[in-house]
Design a protein around this motif. Structure first.
Motif, PDB file in Angstrom:
ATOM      1  N   LEU A 279       0.824  -1.215   0.000  1.00 25.86           N
ATOM      2  CA  LEU A 279       0.000   0.000   0.000  1.00 25.86           C
ATOM      3  C   LEU A 279       0.854   1.259   0.000  1.00 25.86           C
ATOM      4  O   LEU A 279       0.578   2.225  -0.725  1.00 25.86           O
ATOM      5  N   GLU A 280       1.915   1.243   0.791  1.00 25.81           N
ATOM      6  CA  GLU A 280       2.756   2.442   0.901  1.00 25.81           C
ATOM      7  C   GLU A 280       3.524   2.736  -0.382  1.00 25.81           C
ATOM      8  O   GLU A 280       4.091   3.839  -0.535  1.00 25.81           O
ATOM      9  N   ASP A 281       3.552   1.790  -1.319  1.00 27.88           N
ATOM     10  CA  ASP A 281       4.231   2.028  -2.590  1.00 27.88           C
ATOM     11  C   ASP A 281       3.387   2.847  -3.565  1.00 27.88           C
ATOM     12  O   ASP A 281       3.902   3.337  -4.582  1.00 27.88           O
ATOM     13  N   TYR A 282       2.095   2.966  -3.280  1.00 24.59           N
ATOM     14  CA  TYR A 282       1.207   3.746  -4.144  1.00 24.59           C
ATOM     15  C   TYR A 282       1.029   5.159  -3.589  1.00 24.59           C
ATOM     16  O   TYR A 282       1.005   5.364  -2.369  1.00 24.59           O
ATOM     17  N   LYS A 283       0.889   6.117  -4.484  1.00 23.22           N
ATOM     18  CA  LYS A 283       0.661   7.498  -4.063  1.00 23.22           C
ATOM     19  C   LYS A 283      -0.785   7.656  -3.584  1.00 23.22           C
ATOM     20  O   LYS A 283      -1.710   7.170  -4.252  1.00 23.22           O
ATOM     21  N   PRO A 284      -1.003   8.346  -2.469  1.00 23.26           N
ATOM     22  CA  PRO A 284      -2.364   8.566  -1.960  1.00 23.26           C
ATOM     23  C   PRO A 284      -3.272   9.248  -2.978  1.00 23.26           C
ATOM     24  O   PRO A 284      -4.461   8.942  -3.065  1.00 23.26           O
ATOM     25  N   GLU A 285      -2.699  10.146  -3.772  1.00 19.35           N
ATOM     26  CA  GLU A 285      -3.516  10.862  -4.754  1.00 19.35           C
ATOM     27  C   GLU A 285      -4.022   9.924  -5.854  1.00 19.35           C
ATOM     28  O   GLU A 285      -5.134  10.088  -6.370  1.00 19.35           O
ATOM     29  N   ASP A 286      -3.209   8.921  -6.235  1.00 19.52           N
ATOM     30  CA  ASP A 286      -3.642   7.950  -7.242  1.00 19.52           C
ATOM     31  C   ASP A 286      -4.747   7.051  -6.687  1.00 19.52           C
ATOM     32  O   ASP A 286      -5.705   6.714  -7.392  1.00 19.52           O
ATOM     33  N   ILE A 287      -4.598   6.661  -5.429  1.00 19.58           N
ATOM     34  CA  ILE A 287      -5.624   5.843  -4.781  1.00 19.58           C
ATOM     35  C   ILE A 287      -6.932   6.607  -4.696  1.00 19.58           C
ATOM     36  O   ILE A 287      -8.007   6.077  -5.000  1.00 19.58           O
ATOM     37  N   SER A 288      -6.868   7.881  -4.296  1.00 19.37           N
ATOM     38  CA  SER A 288      -8.063   8.710  -4.169  1.00 19.37           C
ATOM     39  C   SER A 288      -8.768   8.865  -5.510  1.00 19.37           C
ATOM     40  O   SER A 288      -9.995   8.761  -5.604  1.00 19.37           O
TER      41      SER A 288
END
Length: 413
Positions: A279-288
């Motif tokens: 999970l920490e490998d993905y950017k929060p903005e991309d997840i959002s």
């Protein structure tokens, strides 16, 4: 709590005299509390419909020959339900609870009754009574959503609009051709209501994947603390990093035989299966961004299929999930356009988040409550004799900001 940060100051004029608050209504949802109240700053008598005030406003015909013109503002505010004490403090500091007292807001009268709707009207009724001495007069949630939508579609010039390719286009609604329509209210969950007329409606469908899903999953996946923070984060994201597209499956090619372009999402969050990332490998903005797109697409598709099921031409989307957010509206619009093959369009509302609260407010008239018998809200500019129903004067850019006001006039009799 700093009231100034909420965008509304206690009602007063430059000379220090307070406007008279004439009724307040609440919609207490699972995620947000929506509040609407009207404050008077001028009133005068009008003998009959031929004696128009100076702004040439239109009077609605009825059996009464004498009207009172109340000039003032509609005010809108919202609070997180989990922070209900902020709402209570706001009401107390602005003395809004006195607006529900009998004898025209007399604070010496302890019988304060406020119209309220939503599940929280039942859940928090005792709290309002204990903290503010308010008795919440509960109105049915679906009744209020429909009443609020009908009120706005008949009342507000340029209330409904489409949003296609980044362009907003307002529609003139023919009151004689308003019904039937599908009302899709996106709150914590989603209700889809077939509206056939005033007080004539049926909840035909819904989904538990709504605004609460976006906020809840978003908090878990991105650590965002507020809905607005999560929504703002989605502006900066790229969902293609996480979503599996048709082109990812077909080597960059379209699936032309069934009309799917290479950019069509085949599986939301599908790339996370094979990326071998944490999970920490993905950017929060991309997840959002991916999360917002998944939920908006789902709602748009289910909404159109229900409109198709009942042969409805219009689909109005409301609720605080949308928040006038361009990407959300664009995604819903694309979904409706795709599934209808261009035959249907998604329609949005300027006051999307306050349908229930406005419906509860309008119910004062339905019950002949106190002195508020609303006959018409009018523009602060001339209207023609062909116009009917309510009128509200609002901002011209088609957006209603959080915790702001609308200047208007109200006729009572």
């Amino acid at each position: 709590m700093d009231l100034g940060n909420l965008g509304i100051q206690p009602n007063s004029d430059p000379n220090g005299s307070k406007d008279h608050v004439s009724h307040m209504a609440l919609d207490i949802g699972g995620t947000l509390i929506k509040l609407v109240y009207f404050s008077r700053n001028c009133e005068c008598s009008v003998e009959d419909k031929e004696d128009k005030p100076s702004n040439d406003s239109l009077l609605v015909s009825n059996d009464h020959k004498k009207f009172q013109l109340l000039k003032g503002s509609f005010h809108f505010a919202k609070f997180e339900t989990s922070k209900i004490n902020d709402c209570l403090e706001f009401i107390q500091c602005n003395q809004l609870h006195f607006s529900g007292c009998k004898h025209h807001g007399d604070p010496t009268n302890d019988k304060c009754i406020i119209k309220a709707t939503g599940g929280g009207a039942h859940k928090y009724g005792d709290l309002f009574k204990e903290k503010l001495g308010i008795c919440l007069d509960k109105e049915d949630e679906m009744d209020c959503l429909v009443a609020g939508a009908n009120f706005l579609l008949k009342a507000v010039h340029e209330e409904a609009f489409t949003y296609i390719n980044g362009q907003k286009e307002f529609l003139q609604i023919d009151h004689d051709d308003l019904y039937p329509y599908l009302l899709v209210n996106i709150g914590s969950g989603v209700s889809m209501i077939k509206v056939d007329g005033d007080s004539k409606f049926e909840r035909v469908s819904g989904t538990n994947v709504g605004g609460g899903t976006f906020w809840g999953l978003g908090r878990l996946l991105t650590k965002c603390k507020t809905f607005d923070e999560l929504l703002e984060l989605s502006h900066q994201g790229n969902n293609r990093v996480i979503d599996m597209l048709v082109g990812d499956i077909y080597g960059g090619m379209d699936y032309a035989k069934i009309g799917l372009s290479s950019m069509t999402i085949a599986s939301s969050f599908g790339k996370a299966i094979s990326d071998n990332k944490e999970l920490e490998d993905y950017k929060p903005e991309d997840i959002s961004r991916s999360l917002l797109r998944m939920i908006s697409n789902n709602i748009g598709q289910i909404s159109y299929l229900n409109a198709l099921r009942f042969g409805l031409k219009r689909i109005f989307f409301g609720g605080f999930f949308i928040r006038g957010h361009a990407y959300t509206m664009d995604t819903i619009s694309v979904a409706v356009n795709f599934w209808s093959k261009g035959e249907a369009k998604a329609l949005f509302l300027r006051h999307e988040g306050f349908l229930g609260a406005l419906g509860a407010f309008v119910s004062y008239e339905k019950h002949g409550f106190d002195d508020l018998m609303v006959r018409q809200l009018v523009h602060q500019s001339p209207v023609s004799a062909q116009d009917g129903g309510y009128k509200i004067h609002g901002s011209q850019n088609g957006e209603l900001k959080d915790n702001e006001s609308i200047e208007c006039s109200v006729y009572v009799s």
